[in-house]
Design an enzyme around this catalytic site. Structure first.
Site, mmCIF file in Angstrom:
data_model
loop_
_atom_site.group_PDB
_atom_site.id
_atom_site.type_symbol
_atom_site.label_atom_id
_atom_site.label_comp_id
_atom_site.label_asym_id
_atom_site.label_seq_id
_atom_site.Cartn_x
_atom_site.Cartn_y
_atom_site.Cartn_z
ATOM 1 C CB SER A 1 -0.888 0.016 1.242
ATOM 2 O OG SER A 1 -1.588 1.237 1.357
ATOM 3 C CE1 TYR B 1 -4.640 -1.597 5.434
ATOM 4 C CE2 TYR B 1 -3.838 0.581 4.813
ATOM 5 C CZ TYR B 1 -4.254 -0.694 4.467
ATOM 6 O OH TYR B 1 -4.263 -1.067 3.138
#
Length: 223
Positions: free
Chosen positions: A135, A147
């Site tokens: 990501s 996250y």
């Protein structure tokens, strides 16, 4: 003989788009996710080159069993895509939910480890390829983001895998998108990346000449 690709998180979004792209390129795909109904519908739409393999990415035995079934059906596994992942409902550390963190770590970190562990024996046989969904959040610092930290793990581990897999001629690619318009978000994001953009990046890595290790592909929306 068709090449074979095992995909976790295959029932929707990036996983489903990658399955469609791979089948269009004459790969056989093993579709792994918890949602049996969605997997069955996707496999039916893809035809004889797709196998639905319901299971839980956070369970190592479930991944072992699914890969064994897929390899027995197809003759082996050329590539595995550790794509399953989740985000968090509350951003940052102070406002975060430790119970939700634990769920996320089981999927975003342990789930990736289980895919790699289960796939490695098959990949060694074929000088195979691992792909991990990273990501943009794993390439920069975001205030308190747990996250993002889970994706930093993916990026670091992917680099370490690239080094390890050199011993048998294998390759590892981290595909790192910015915001993608998938069910990951509660509201549509039509101006952001589409799952097909990420699928195209996966196929680019898979199709690279064996002399070329595509270690990371970083994608960002233009808007």
């Amino acid at each position: 003989m068709d090449k074979t690709l095992f995909i976790t998180g295959a029932s929707s979004g990036i996983g489903a788009a990658t399955a469609r792209a791979a089948v269009s390129a004459s790969w056989r795909v093993g579709l792994f996710a918890r949602s049996k109904d969605k997997l069955d519908a996707l496999a039916k739409s893809l035809g004889s080159k797709a196998t639905a393999l319901p299971g839980d990415a956070t369970d190592l035995d479930s991944q072992h069993s699914a890969m064994k079934t897929f390899a027995n059906e197809t003759g082996g596994i050329d590539a595995a895509f550790a794509n399953a992942g989740m985000g968090l409902s509350a951003a940052g550390t102070d406002a975060g939910d430790p119970g939700e963190w634990e769920q996320m770590i089981r999927l975003n970190i342990l789930g990736v480890l289980w895919t790699v562990k289960a796939a490695m024996p098959y990949l060694k046989e074929r000088k195979g390829h691992l792909l991990l969904t990273g990501s943009a959040a794993g390439r920069r610092h975001i205030s308190g983001s747990v996250y993002g930290a889970s994706k930093w793990f993916v990026h670091g581990y992917g680099g370490n895998l690239s080094e390890e897999m050199k011993s048998f001629g294998g390759r590892c690619t981290v595909v790192a998108p910015g915001m993608v318009d998938t069910p990951f978000f509660d509201t549509p994001k039509p101006d952001k990346l589409q799952p097909e953009d990420v699928a195209d990046a996966v196929m680019h890595a898979l199709n690279a000449d064996p002399r070329c290790a595509v270690n990371e592909i970083f994608l960002m929306p233009t808007q």
